[in-house]
Design a protein around this motif. Structure first.
Motif, mmCIF file in Angstrom:
data_model
loop_
_atom_site.group_PDB
_atom_site.id
_atom_site.type_symbol
_atom_site.label_atom_id
_atom_site.label_comp_id
_atom_site.label_asym_id
_atom_site.label_seq_id
_atom_site.Cartn_x
_atom_site.Cartn_y
_atom_site.Cartn_z
ATOM 1 N N VAL A 92 0.811 -1.223 -0.056
ATOM 2 C CA VAL A 92 -0.018 0.107 -0.048
ATOM 3 C C VAL A 92 0.992 1.279 0.051
ATOM 4 O O VAL A 92 0.602 2.281 -0.796
ATOM 5 C CB VAL A 92 -1.071 -0.101 1.204
ATOM 6 N N ASN A 93 1.780 1.264 0.680
ATOM 7 C CA ASN A 93 3.082 2.467 0.544
ATOM 8 C C ASN A 93 3.565 2.625 -0.430
ATOM 9 O O ASN A 93 3.942 3.772 -0.828
ATOM 10 C CB ASN A 93 4.098 2.238 1.906
ATOM 11 N N ASN A 94 3.869 1.363 -1.251
ATOM 12 C CA ASN A 94 4.468 1.647 -2.422
ATOM 13 C C ASN A 94 3.478 2.336 -3.465
ATOM 14 O O ASN A 94 3.668 3.137 -4.871
ATOM 15 C CB ASN A 94 4.814 0.409 -3.227
ATOM 16 N N THR B 289 6.168 9.515 -0.072
ATOM 17 C CA THR B 289 6.588 8.650 0.927
ATOM 18 C C THR B 289 7.072 9.670 2.025
ATOM 19 O O THR B 289 7.524 10.776 1.949
ATOM 20 C CB THR B 289 7.871 7.862 0.520
ATOM 21 N N SER B 290 6.916 9.044 3.565
ATOM 22 C CA SER B 290 7.297 9.893 4.718
ATOM 23 C C SER B 290 8.575 9.246 5.211
ATOM 24 O O SER B 290 8.700 7.684 5.193
ATOM 25 C CB SER B 290 6.229 10.235 5.327
ATOM 26 N N VAL B 291 9.227 9.575 6.358
ATOM 27 C CA VAL B 291 10.238 9.273 7.040
ATOM 28 C C VAL B 291 9.527 8.034 7.966
ATOM 29 O O VAL B 291 10.149 6.981 8.208
ATOM 30 C CB VAL B 291 11.074 10.125 7.988
ATOM 31 N N ALA B 292 8.333 8.332 7.983
ATOM 32 C CA ALA B 292 7.605 7.433 9.149
ATOM 33 C C ALA B 292 7.249 5.951 8.583
ATOM 34 O O ALA B 292 7.493 5.045 9.221
ATOM 35 C CB ALA B 292 6.412 8.150 9.812
ATOM 36 N N THR B 293 7.089 5.927 7.403
ATOM 37 C CA THR B 293 6.703 4.816 6.617
ATOM 38 C C THR B 293 8.002 3.848 6.339
ATOM 39 O O THR B 293 8.026 2.616 6.078
ATOM 40 C CB THR B 293 6.043 4.966 5.214
ATOM 41 N N ILE B 294 9.053 4.484 6.688
ATOM 42 C CA ILE B 294 10.342 3.765 6.506
ATOM 43 C C ILE B 294 10.945 3.439 7.996
ATOM 44 O O ILE B 294 11.225 2.289 8.149
ATOM 45 C CB ILE B 294 11.469 4.557 5.973
ATOM 46 N N ILE B 295 10.791 4.336 8.774
ATOM 47 C CA ILE B 295 11.270 3.962 10.110
ATOM 48 C C ILE B 295 10.548 3.122 11.032
ATOM 49 O O ILE B 295 11.026 2.151 11.741
ATOM 50 C CB ILE B 295 11.305 5.450 11.034
#
Length: 305
Positions: free
Chosen positions: A181-183, A188-194
């Motif tokens: 879903v994030n893709n 993108t945000s930093v939160a979706t990675i961290i």
């Protein structure tokens, strides 16, 4: 002035493309598998709840493992069965996030409960004299609470970060995953990675803890034939459960991120379903056959002896 953009609210699950010729057969097999999952898990849960002699830490954790199996599969099978009989496989953005939350939280709760079961066996075998003072009812209740609360809390934060405007509408899978879903997000945000990175690290830590406890227990049990017998009787089911679940889950995660798309859709679908099919069936069966108290209780209920 507002931008003239289309807000995407419905997503397409493309994992069933190309299966039109045998969807009825696949539906029948899936119904059978889901019925088996319900039967074996409900049997273990009802047996443990109904027999006071089974109200011990190991069986309480096992009961929660089976409950979690029902919870996780409920997030997948009803929707999957509906899709098999539908001409289009679509899901709302909100429904996709909900399904992703259920599947992710169930998988992580499995790790938490399996870690608790490993700790219980570690205390029972390596510190038997203090077992009852360590594994008190209050502490067990606290352990079970956090085994459910922490995964739900972590995955809730991960799901919240997935709520963003989408620039795509196709999920290349038979169910929703937050990463996919994030893709589709426009940005993108930093939160979706961290946050996902923290979650993976946290539960890899669970797996390392389980491995460490069993290495330590094996070393301890090698010094005593009695301890080794006890290990084989009560710990081997857990070893199999951890191994099966970990292999099924991590194989799918690694393939989803790094795997080649040259594999057929059917193989990809099977790998996606592994952790929702194999552990929910094998866990109750392994424990039911291997743990003497549960096996005798079930046979008593079936045979009346």
């Amino acid at each position: 002035m507002m931008d003239n953009v289309t807000v995407i609210t419905m997503l397409t699950l493309s994992g069933l493309n190309g299966t039109a010729n045998y969807r009825v057969t696949l539906f029948a097999v899936t119904v059978l598998c889901y019925c088996v999952i319900l039967l074996v898990n409900v049997t273990i849960i009802a047996t443990i709840i109904g027999d006071k002699s089974l109200h011990e830490p190991m069986y309480i954790f096992l009961c929660n493992l089976c409950i979690n199996g029902l919870y996780g599969t409920a997030g997948f099978y009803p929707k999957f069965l509906h899709d098999l009989l539908s001409s289009t496989q679509v899901i709302s953005h909100a429904g996709c996030l909900l399904q992703g939350f259920v599947l992710h939280s169930s998988a992580t709760a499995d790790f938490s409960i399996l870690a608790l079961m490993a700790y219980d066996r570690y205390v029972a075998i390596c510190r038997p004299l203090v077992y009852h003072s360590v594994m008190t009812k209050q502490r067990i209740s606290l352990f079970v609470f956090f085994a459910w609360f922490v995964p739900f809390n972590l995955l809730f934060m991960s799901t919240i970060t997935s709520i963003s405007r989408l620039c795509g509408s196709t999920i290349p899978k038979i169910y929703c995953v937050n990463w996919l879903v994030n893709n589709l997000a426009c940005s993108t945000s930093v939160a979706t990675i961290i946050i996902p990175a923290f979650n993976y690290t946290f539960y890899i830590g669970h797996a390392c803890f389980v491995v460490w406890t069993y290495i330590y227990m094996i070393k301890t049990c090698l010094k005593s034939r009695e301890n080794m017998t006890r290990f084989m009787q009560t710990c081997m089911p857990h070893v199999f459960a951890v191994a099966i679940f970990t292999v099924c889950l991590y194989f799918d995660l690694l393939y989803m991120r790094f795997g080649s798309r040259d594999l057929s859709q059917n193989v990809q679908n099977f790998m996606a379903m592994e952790f929702l099919l194999i552990p929910p069936i094998t866990n109750p069966l392994i424990y039911g056959f291997k743990l003497t108290k549960i096996r005798k209780r079930i046979l008593h209920l079936i045979c009346g002896k």
